[in-house]
Write an enzyme that holds these catalytic residues in place. Structure first.
Site, PDB file in Angstrom:
ATOM      1  N   PHE A 241     -55.383-104.501  45.334  1.00  0.00           N
ATOM      2  CA  PHE A 241     -55.868-105.549  46.139  1.00  0.00           C
ATOM      3  C   PHE A 241     -54.422-106.422  46.592  1.00  0.00           C
ATOM      4  O   PHE A 241     -54.631-107.684  47.170  1.00  0.00           O
ATOM      5  CB  PHE A 241     -56.731-106.471  45.558  1.00  0.00           C
ATOM      6  CG  PHE A 241     -58.049-105.592  45.211  1.00  0.00           C
ATOM      7  CD1 PHE A 241     -58.933-105.016  46.098  1.00  0.00           C
ATOM      8  CD2 PHE A 241     -58.276-105.279  43.761  1.00  0.00           C
ATOM      9  CE1 PHE A 241     -60.195-104.162  45.776  1.00  0.00           C
ATOM     10  CE2 PHE A 241     -59.281-104.593  43.461  1.00  0.00           C
ATOM     11  CZ  PHE A 241     -60.214-104.046  44.372  1.00  0.00           C
ATOM     12  N   ILE A 467     -54.698 -95.856  45.611  1.00  0.00           N
ATOM     13  CA  ILE A 467     -54.940 -97.028  44.829  1.00  0.00           C
ATOM     14  C   ILE A 467     -56.566 -97.229  44.387  1.00  0.00           C
ATOM     15  O   ILE A 467     -56.879 -98.004  43.749  1.00  0.00           O
ATOM     16  CB  ILE A 467     -54.226 -98.404  45.190  1.00  0.00           C
ATOM     17  CG1 ILE A 467     -54.866 -98.862  46.394  1.00  0.00           C
ATOM     18  CG2 ILE A 467     -52.942 -98.507  45.151  1.00  0.00           C
ATOM     19  CD1 ILE A 467     -54.487-100.288  46.869  1.00  0.00           C
ATOM     20  N   GLY A 468     -57.072 -95.981  44.735  1.00  0.00           N
ATOM     21  CA  GLY A 468     -58.635 -96.007  44.619  1.00  0.00           C
ATOM     22  C   GLY A 468     -59.284 -95.813  46.151  1.00  0.00           C
ATOM     23  O   GLY A 468     -60.590 -95.743  46.185  1.00  0.00           O
ATOM     24  N   ARG A 589     -59.649 -94.578  65.063  1.00  0.00           N
ATOM     25  CA  ARG A 589     -60.299 -93.612  64.342  1.00  0.00           C
ATOM     26  C   ARG A 589     -60.330 -93.694  62.830  1.00  0.00           C
ATOM     27  O   ARG A 589     -59.510 -93.943  62.275  1.00  0.00           O
ATOM     28  CB  ARG A 589     -59.187 -92.505  64.704  1.00  0.00           C
ATOM     29  CG  ARG A 589     -59.666 -91.033  64.397  1.00  0.00           C
ATOM     30  CD  ARG A 589     -58.881 -89.903  64.739  1.00  0.00           C
ATOM     31  NE  ARG A 589     -59.220 -89.553  65.996  1.00  0.00           N
ATOM     32  CZ  ARG A 589     -58.116 -89.262  66.915  1.00  0.00           C
ATOM     33  NH1 ARG A 589     -57.121 -89.473  66.756  1.00  0.00           N
ATOM     34  NH2 ARG A 589     -58.699 -88.984  68.029  1.00  0.00           N
ATOM     35  N   PRO A 593     -65.342 -90.937  56.962  1.00  0.00           N
ATOM     36  CA  PRO A 593     -66.337 -91.967  56.869  1.00  0.00           C
ATOM     37  C   PRO A 593     -67.044 -92.486  55.633  1.00  0.00           C
ATOM     38  O   PRO A 593     -67.065 -93.786  55.347  1.00  0.00           O
ATOM     39  CB  PRO A 593     -67.592 -91.147  57.654  1.00  0.00           C
ATOM     40  CG  PRO A 593     -67.107 -90.198  58.441  1.00  0.00           C
ATOM     41  CD  PRO A 593     -65.774 -89.624  57.726  1.00  0.00           C
ATOM     42  N   THR A 595     -65.084 -92.738  52.564  1.00  0.00           N
ATOM     43  CA  THR A 595     -64.043 -93.395  52.147  1.00  0.00           C
ATOM     44  C   THR A 595     -63.699 -94.673  52.802  1.00  0.00           C
ATOM     45  O   THR A 595     -63.687 -95.852  52.344  1.00  0.00           O
ATOM     46  CB  THR A 595     -62.665 -92.872  51.723  1.00  0.00           C
ATOM     47  OG1 THR A 595     -62.353 -92.294  53.028  1.00  0.00           O
ATOM     48  CG2 THR A 595     -62.975 -91.914  50.809  1.00  0.00           C
ATOM     49  N   GLY A 663     -56.314 -99.016  60.303  1.00  0.00           N
ATOM     50  CA  GLY A 663     -56.273 -99.435  58.931  1.00  0.00           C
ATOM     51  C   GLY A 663     -57.678-100.260  58.747  1.00  0.00           C
ATOM     52  O   GLY A 663     -57.982-101.033  59.377  1.00  0.00           O
ATOM     53  N   GLY A 665     -58.314-101.377  55.076  1.00  0.00           N
ATOM     54  CA  GLY A 665     -58.465-101.973  53.762  1.00  0.00           C
ATOM     55  C   GLY A 665     -58.502-103.444  53.512  1.00  0.00           C
ATOM     56  O   GLY A 665     -59.207-104.075  52.704  1.00  0.00           O
ATOM     57  N   GLU A 666     -58.385-104.056  54.872  1.00  0.00           N
ATOM     58  CA  GLU A 666     -58.584-105.502  54.852  1.00  0.00           C
ATOM     59  C   GLU A 666     -59.428-106.107  55.757  1.00  0.00           C
ATOM     60  O   GLU A 666     -60.132-107.255  55.393  1.00  0.00           O
ATOM     61  CB  GLU A 666     -57.026-106.037  54.901  1.00  0.00           C
ATOM     62  CG  GLU A 666     -56.207-105.725  53.537  1.00  0.00           C
ATOM     63  CD  GLU A 666     -54.756-105.956  53.555  1.00  0.00           C
ATOM     64  OE1 GLU A 666     -54.301-105.151  54.457  1.00  0.00           O
ATOM     65  OE2 GLU A 666     -54.223-106.757  53.165  1.00  0.00           O
TER      66      GLU A 666
END
Ligand code: MOS
Length: 705
Positions: A241, A467-468, A589, A593, A595, A663, A665-666
């Protein structure tokens, strides 16, 4: 379905498919190895000792009792630890001098033949301090407030366009509100943990971090060895994180200890030891002023943000940067001020800057919607802009409005009665809220290698870090398409600094950066294969995207989203519960789907946690967070999440990078807390402007106006 990218010759058969994680079986069967799970002959165990004072100097370390305890091999402290080169990260210059800069700073390490012996030894180390007065609480009138030279990573500290004061004063509708967020603590499932071994002047570490190439570089600097003499393995990482974005204390302490005792050492920080020293989201105090005409068109925007840093390193979070590009207005101003406190240095935590900044701005937008009498979805649509107000250039793609429209439709927003307290179900007051969301879509240079093997299979190597998130699987899919073969014929190796250098898993840049290099390596390999195959049948090609990424035109590029929440509040106790949350995102893109969905709902859940549950409570007397464990630092659990949905638009943006990804992740956490806070206001008529929205801030809401 098969499509192709014109001019690039990259087919996209694997990208877009919901492949299960490549390492899924290893993880669920327990055979996947994390940093301190590798069997090592002659292993010893380290236990970190945190400082008991906030600021001052160590005057004496008495190790006699600890050393007499069974199994204890050594006690490292500033008086006897191996020397480190003073590096660019003063926080990592550990056990080098007697100075204490914050409570919890690691001041000693005990090494023993068992974990229990190390822990007992740590209890027996006696340290005397000469303590000095301290200041650890952020206030908006702190005498130490100052203007940093820039904010992270290199944004201007303040910006101004037009004349905010005049524009604000002249407007018929105004909002002036101050929002506060507390310290939030990163709690990855796997703590910061390392196994370190020195052999013949070479250092091998298995470490839990978000980027082994960068950790290798830092260790090489600190221990004054060449980068080639250091190998960092991060095969599996149990979350980060942001807190594992760079080399952190655990890896340095373990490497120091292993050098000192000349044996391999394992060290894992305890859960309590994570609260503070590994970095945390800075508390913020944010004043937002918005002015609009009678139609809700913004005429003036000002966002003044205050946050904290430590005395040993400046960390200037870019809290107000979100506001620079989100909505347009002729008069705009943003400022950042910092205070150096006697605290651990704040660090990255999922969407650092954007996340707390969006909480403030998207809450203020809700307050403006009410002030001007316009639906909050419509207000955001009215203030959309195709040109970045900050840079004056068009966005590569901006689908905020499409996210808001699709979200409103899926959520069932259309018939909403905007009146607060209009919906009630027995003792529960029910409300809905919305917020916008955006996060930069950047990429960093990377390298990668692709190899064709005689048996018709391919090997792709890159020091990416999973990282998972499922990153390993996503780049494997990208690689297969770039090679033009079914993914079953591709093997992928990540998580080892001996592999081609790659940037950290951070800033939502991993997949964009790594895919770019993997695609270029695959293309180079295909070129080579067209020229012929050598007798041994093996052909390799390496690519490095440094020039290509660096030479990109700096067009504003962002992912967007719309967050919707429905909550219920117990009219008597003030307890807030989530009924449902729904997000729609436009993030380029989507490679996988399964993950991707997991990242997005993970971010949204963390936003829920930020809104209702998490809060680092600092006791000024001890300069420490009193709730530094998971029993007292509340994190959203499964029972708190009744329904959470993430959707995305089919967005194509060819300006970004060869894989077309933005991206993810955030973006999922940005705006989530504001959507919930706005829903709480809708339910109760009470605007809570300091997170988290604890029940004591709403208790007796039935009697409130
Ligand atoms: Mo993230 S906070 O960029 O690891």
């Amino acid at each position: 379905m098969s499509t192709s990218e014109p001019g690039r010759g990259v087919s996209t058969d694997a990208v877009g498919h919901a492949y299960p994680r490549l390492e899924g079986r290893e993880k669920v069967t327990g055979t996947a190895r994390y940093a301190v799970e590798y069997p090592v002959d002659g292993i010893t165990y380290g236990w970190a000792v945190p400082s008991a004072v906030v600021r001052g100097r160590i005057t004496r370390v008495d190790t006699s009792e600890a050393l007499a305890s069974p199994g204890v091999l050594a006690v490292l402290h500033h008086g006897n630890a191996p020397r480190l080169a003073p590096g660019p990260e003063p926080e990592l210059w550990l056990l080098q001098d007697p100075a204490v800069h914050y409570r919890g700073q690691y001041v000693a390490v005990v090494v023993a033949t068992s974990l229990e012996a190390a822990r007992e030894g740590a209890r027996l180390v006696r340290i005397d301090y000469d303590a000095a007065p301290h200041s650890t609480v952020l206030t908006d009138d702190h005498p130490g407030l100052y203007q940093p030279d820039h904010v992270n990573p290199s944004y201007p500290t303040d910006t101004a366009e037009g004349d905010f004061d005049a524009g604000y004063a002249a407007a018929p509708v105004r909002v002036d509100a101050t929002y506060r967020t507390p310290a939030y603590h990163n709690n990855p499932m796997e703590p910061h943990a390392t196994t370190a071994q020195w052999r013949d002047g070479r250092l091998l570490v298995h470490d839990s971090n978000q980027g082994a190439s960068s950790v290798r570089g830092t260790l090489a600097e600190l221990f004054e060895v060449s980068p080639e003499a250091v190998r960092v393995v991060t095969e599996h990482v149990g979350g980060g994180f942001g807190s594992k974005g760079y080399a952190k204390a655990a890896v340095v302490l373990t490497a120091l200890a292993a050098r000192h005792v000349d044996r391999p050492v394992k060290l894992a920080l305890t859960r309590q030891q994570l609260f503070g020293p590994v970095g945390y989201r800075t508390p913020t105090i944010q004043r937002v002023r918005l002015a609009a005409d009678a139609d809700g068109r913004l005429t003036a925007i000002c966002h003044d943000a205050i946050s904290q840093t430590s005395t040993i390193r400046e960390f200037a979070e870019q809290t107000a940067v979100y506001t620079r590009s989100m909505y347009a207005a002729p008069h705009r101003r943003t400022t950042h001020r910092l205070v150096r406190l006697d605290v651990p240095t704040p660090f990255w935590m999922r969407a650092p800057g954007e996340c707390p900044g969006a909480y403030a701005l998207e809450s203020a937008m809700d307050e403006l919607a009410i002030a001007v009498g316009i639906d909050p979805v419509e207000l955001r649509i009215r203030n959309d802009t195709e040109v970045d107000p900050d840079q004056g250039r068009p966005f590569t793609s901006r689908n905020l409005v499409a996210c808001l429209r699709e979200g409103a439709q899926r959520f069932g927003w259309t018939d909403r009665d905007p009146t607060p307290r209009a919906r009630r179900d027995g003792r529960w007051l029910i409300g809905t809220g919305v917020a916008g969301s955006s996060y930069p879509a950047r990429a960093r240079p990377s390298s990668a290698r692709a190899t064709a093997r005689p048996d018709g299979s391919f090997l792709v190597q890159i020091n990416a870090t999973d990282i998972g998130t499922g990153a390993r699987t996503a780049i494997w899919q990208v690689a297969a398409d770039a090679l033009g073969v079914p993914p079953e014929r591709v093997e992928i190796h990540v998580g080892d600094s001996d592999l081609p250098t790659a940037p950290v898993a951070g800033g939502s840049m991993g997949t964009a950066s790594w895919s770019w290099a993997v695609i270029r390596a695959a293309q180079a390999l295909r070129e080579k294969l067209r020229e012929g195959v050598p007798p041994d049948g093996e052909v390799s090609a390496t690519a490095d995207t440094t020039d290509e990424v660096g030479g990109q035109p700096a067009l504003p590029r962002y992912a967007y989203g719309a967050q919707f929440a429905e909550i219920r509040v117990d009219a008597d106790t003030g307890e807030v519960r989530l009924n449902r949350m729904l997000g729609v995102f436009a993030a380029g893109r989507v490679v996988n789907p399964t993950t991707a969905r997991s990242q997005l709902i993970g971010g949204m859940t963390m936003g829920l946690s930020m809104a209702l549950h998490e809060e680092g409570l600092l006791d000024e007397r001890y300069g420490d967070w009193v709730n530094h464990d998971l029993a007292t630092y509340h994190i959203t659990g499964c029972a708190d999440v009744e329904s959470i949905e993430a959707h995305w638009l089919d967005e194509r943006d060819d300006e970004l990078n060869p894989a077309g990804v933005k991206g993810i992740g955030e973006i999922g956490i940005v705006g989530a807390a504001a959507a919930i806070a706005n829903a709480v206001h809708h339910a109760t008529g009470v605007r809570v402007r300091d997170l988290p929205i604890r029940l004591d801030k709403l208790v007796g809401v039935s009697a409130m106006a």
